[in-house]
Scaffold this active site. Structure first.
Site, PDB file in Angstrom:
ATOM      1  N   ARG A  15     -18.732  35.649 -30.593  1.00  0.00           N
ATOM      2  CA  ARG A  15     -19.089  34.918 -29.380  1.00  0.00           C
ATOM      3  C   ARG A  15     -17.913  34.157 -28.768  1.00  0.00           C
ATOM      4  NH1 ARG A  15     -24.423  31.650 -30.827  1.00  0.00           N
ATOM      5  NH2 ARG A  15     -23.845  32.100 -32.988  1.00  0.00           N
ATOM      6  N   MET A  16     -16.807  34.046 -29.514  1.00  0.00           N
ATOM      7  CA  MET A  16     -15.611  33.437 -28.942  1.00  0.00           C
ATOM      8  C   MET A  16     -14.975  34.358 -27.911  1.00  0.00           C
ATOM      9  SD  MET A  16     -15.332  30.481 -30.424  1.00  0.00           S
ATOM     10  CE  MET A  16     -13.652  29.949 -30.142  1.00  0.00           C
TER      11      MET A  16
END
Length: 344
Positions: A15-16
């Site tokens: 998700r980064m």
């Protein structure tokens, strides 16, 4: 009593949306994994094991031989990750701290208090908890009628009633090391995620007649982790506030702390005044009685006492340390920057 620690740092961090390994993302000038490692090194550990997976080489380059490494090639959950350290710790006596590599807000004093509480209770496991207004996303602490911890329920597995519980797990634990590694093989992946959860060890230990305890931190931000860039920015904000307040309590004046950005390793002498928009990076050391800014950036530079750095100035090179020295009416850095003496 030997104290060991396991740092969980094998997550992909998808998700980064970054090519940089999640725990290597910097917060206030240092990668998150570096913050956590330095914190644990202060505890004089017998063994410090970092569990790595994706991006392993970046972590190894950062930490070098200061730690021991375990590899989690498949991401099968936190319980599985801890088990990867069995070749180092399975035969060891003592207490093991388990902590995530993306939690740089944890304080050394909190870990010491957690260890003391764990030992005083003679518990098989102790979880660091906190009370939060919005527990969304966190594992809930379920206690029995005696107030002892019965289990931790992950949100995806929690009932509607359990989701209303506001005491949450920070994901930081103390374990009797022998009991931890004896119990881990009994953990199953019968849950919504199909993963081997470390918190499931708690209920198994309790079923065996062991005491499971909890220690609540007064600061609910200490267990804050990072899953995306929004959380990363929030964590940076919290740590920057803590750093600024520490300097102000030590005698530094900040005209506007909200617009003052100071890395974790910066040193500032008392009676120095920091004006808005100032950025102090890296291994910068500011002397006493200085006036910095506004809108100044200083990187890896030593600034002598009573030096004034004027507005809209950039000083320093991240690859080369500099010395900024006040001499009479002025100061010069590498013969190019003229800076007035702050006493005049």
């Amino acid at each position: 009593m030997n104290i060991h620690a396991i740092v969980l740092a094998a997550g992909k961090g998808t998700r980064m949306k970054s090519s940089l390994y999640k725990v290597m993302h910097p917060v206030c000038g240092k990668p998150m994994i570096e913050h956590v490692t330095l914190l644990l090194e202060d505890l004089s550990l017998h063994n410090l094991v970092v569990v790595i997976g994706h991006g392993a080489e970046a972590v190894k380059e950062q930490l070098g031989n200061r730690v021991q490494y375990a590899y989690q090639h498949e991401q099968l959950g936190t319980g599985h990750a801890v088990w990867m350290a069995n070749h180092v710790l399975a035969d060891q006596d003592g207490i093991t701290i388990v902590i995530n590599g993306d939690t740089p807000l944890v304080k050394a004093e909190t870990l010491r208090q957690l260890l003391e509480h764990h030992q005083s209770k003679q518990a098989a496991a102790t979880v660091l908890t906190s009370i939060v207004d919005d527990p969304t996303g966190y594992g809930r602490i379920i206690r029995d009628e005696n107030g002892d911890v019965r289990r931790i329920v992950e949100e995806k597995d929690a009932t509607l009633g359990q989701r209303k519980v506001r005491e949450i797990s920070t994901g930081i634990f103390c374990f009797d090391n022998q009991k931890l590694f004896q119990t881990l093989p009994q953990v199953t992946n019968d849950n919504a995620q199909g993963e081997y959860y470390l918190p499931d060890v708690l209920s198994l230990l309790q079923e065996q007649g062991n005491l499971i305890s909890a220690y609540a931190t007064d600061d609910p931000t200490e267990g804050t982790g990072v899953n995306d860039r929004v959380q990363l920015a929030h964590l940076e904000l919290l740590l920057r506030k803590r750093i600024n307040e520490r300097h102000m309590r030590n005698g530094v004046t900040m005209m506007d702390p909200a617009t003052t950005y100071i890395d974790a390793d910066v040193v500032i002498g008392r009676d120095t005044v920091i004006y808005p928009g100032t950025v102090l990076r890296g291994n910068t050391q500011i002397g006493e009685g200085c006036q910095i800014g506004p809108h100044v950036e200083v990187t890896d530079t030593t600034v002598d006492d009573f030096t004034r750095i004027p507005p809209f100035t950039s000083v320093g090179d991240v690859k080369k340390g500099n010395k900024l020295r006040a001499v009479g009416d002025a100061a010069r850095i590498e013969g190019t920057l003229v800076v007035a003496d702050a006493r005049r």
